[in-house]
Design a protein around this motif. Structure first.
Motif, short mmCIF file in Angstrom:
data_model
loop_
_atom_site.label_atom_id
_atom_site.label_comp_id
_atom_site.label_asym_id
_atom_site.label_seq_id
_atom_site.Cartn_x
_atom_site.Cartn_y
_atom_site.Cartn_z
N THR A 276 -23.60 -19.96 15.42
CA THR A 276 -23.50 -18.50 15.62
C THR A 276 -22.43 -18.14 16.66
O THR A 276 -22.13 -16.97 16.85
CB THR A 276 -24.85 -17.92 16.08
OG1 THR A 276 -25.17 -18.45 17.37
CG2 THR A 276 -25.95 -18.26 15.10
N ASN B 259 -30.96 -13.40 19.80
CA ASN B 259 -29.95 -12.87 18.86
C ASN B 259 -30.62 -12.12 17.72
O ASN B 259 -30.15 -11.05 17.30
CB ASN B 259 -29.10 -14.01 18.30
CG ASN B 259 -28.43 -14.84 19.38
OD1 ASN B 259 -28.34 -16.05 19.28
ND2 ASN B 259 -27.96 -14.21 20.45
N ILE C 233 -24.49 -12.88 21.40
CA ILE C 233 -24.08 -14.26 21.10
C ILE C 233 -23.33 -14.86 22.28
O ILE C 233 -23.54 -16.02 22.65
CB ILE C 233 -23.23 -14.29 19.82
CG1 ILE C 233 -24.09 -13.92 18.61
CG2 ILE C 233 -22.58 -15.65 19.63
CD1 ILE C 233 -23.32 -13.67 17.35
#
Length: 349
Positions: A56, A117, A131
């Motif tokens: 991510t 997240n 993030i």
């Protein structure tokens, strides 16, 4: 003198009692094979989780936020300022025993995880900031976590030698490798990132059920000690304080509403998988006992309280949208009425 806690007969062995035999160790009831099996599964779960988390992370977004680091700086201060301090005060307030206090401090000093997240997305927060916050707190954990544990342990007379710093640092180094693998995959093979993240989440959920089942088989008689009232109260209060103070701190520094919501969930959410693994791997079984499961209780309160916040936020947004929709619906009629009034006045003249 026997310095072993009898967890079966003691209703709450994790309180700092004055009895001579109430130290932080207990007679292990789990077989060595079962203990080693759980350790291996936890390492696999942590590896998969950190690879998914790395998938991510985008280097370009990290660089962008580093050029304007106000939001990230506030978030890091909130993560490593509010939560460790909260853990310290709660451990003092509830007068926990040595090992229980260490467990609470480790939970409070852990970096953010992938859960934050997901919650930031549900709260329509700033996903880039979320993030980047998770990335920075994970990378900084290698230095910040041992440092904070050392500093806060000075506030307890019997904790200076209770924390296995070397084992914790080794565990933190271990998370950087899979996290780096995830970043590399996301950079050079981004088409696989979403698949890996989804598969990683499924594997994590399955293995958590397996760990709980094996632990219940191995030490089922003493698992309920983790559900003692003081530990339940701490598990409920810590994320709530993190969510609240994270939002307040970001509001003081005038971040946008989406950034405030992001900092709030990032502050209140810790990396539960990392915390469990550190507690299980770094501490001997006769020392940690069933307390390595405390982060699961803590994580359940994290999720429950966050879901309440998500529901409240969604209700608020729907209510405000209805108000705007009503005023927008009436605006043409109000304009038309104003026009008729103007025409009447012009005819009378």
């Amino acid at each position: 003198m026997d310095h072993t806690v009898d967890i079966i007969s003691d209703p709450d062995p994790w309180l700092n009692n004055t009895n001579a035999n109430s130290t932080s160790s207990y007679m292990p009831t789990m077989s060595p094979v079962m203990d080693k099996t759980i350790n291996i599964i936890m390492i696999i779960v942590l590896f998969v989780t950190m690879v998914s988390l790395g998938c991510t992370m985008e280097v370009s977004k990290i660089k962008h936020h580093m050029r304007k680091p106000k939001g990230v700086a506030i978030a890091v201060v909130a993560q490593y300022g509010i939560m460790p301090l909260t853990a310290f005060f709660l451990a003092k307030l509830f007068k926990l025993a040595e090992i229980a206090a260490v467990v609470i401090l480790i939970c409070g000093c852990c970096p953010g995880g992938a859960l934050s997240n997901i919650l930031a997305l549900a709260l329509q927060g700033d996903m880039n900031l979320s993030i980047v916050m998770t990335s920075c707190s994970t990378l900084l954990a290698l230095g910040m976590m041992p440092l904070l544990l050392y500093l806060y342990c000075q506030g307890f007379s019997d904790l200076q030698n209770a924390v296995p710093y070397v084992e914790i640092i080794v565990s933190l180094v271990m998370i950087l490798v899979p996290c780096g693998i995830g970043i590399i995959i996301n950079t050079y093979r981004p088409q696989y990132s979403k698949i890996i993240t989804k598969v990683g989440l499924i594997i994590m959920m399955i293995f958590i059920v397996v760990i709980v089942t094996l632990t219940n088989i191995g030490i089922g008689r003493v698992m309920l000690t983790v559900l003692s009232p003081p530990l339940l109260a701490i598990a409920a209060l810590m994320p709530l304080i993190g969510y609240s103070f994270g939002y307040v701190l970001s509001a003081i520094f005038r971040l946008s509403q989406s950034e405030r919501r992001t900092v709030s969930v990032e502050t209140g959410c810790q990396n539960i998988q990392l915390c469990i693994t550190i507690l299980k791997i770094a501490f001997p079984q006769e020392v940690i006992g069933p307390l390595f499961l405390f982060p699961m209780i803590y994580g359940s309160f994290q999720v429950t309280e966050a879901l309440v916040l998500v529901v409240l936020f969604r209700c608020y947004r729907r209510f405000t949208k209805k108000e705007k929709g009503t005023s927008g619906y009436l605006r043409p009629f109000m304009t038309q009425e104003k026009t008729w009034g103007t025409n009447r006045e012009s005819k009378q003249e």
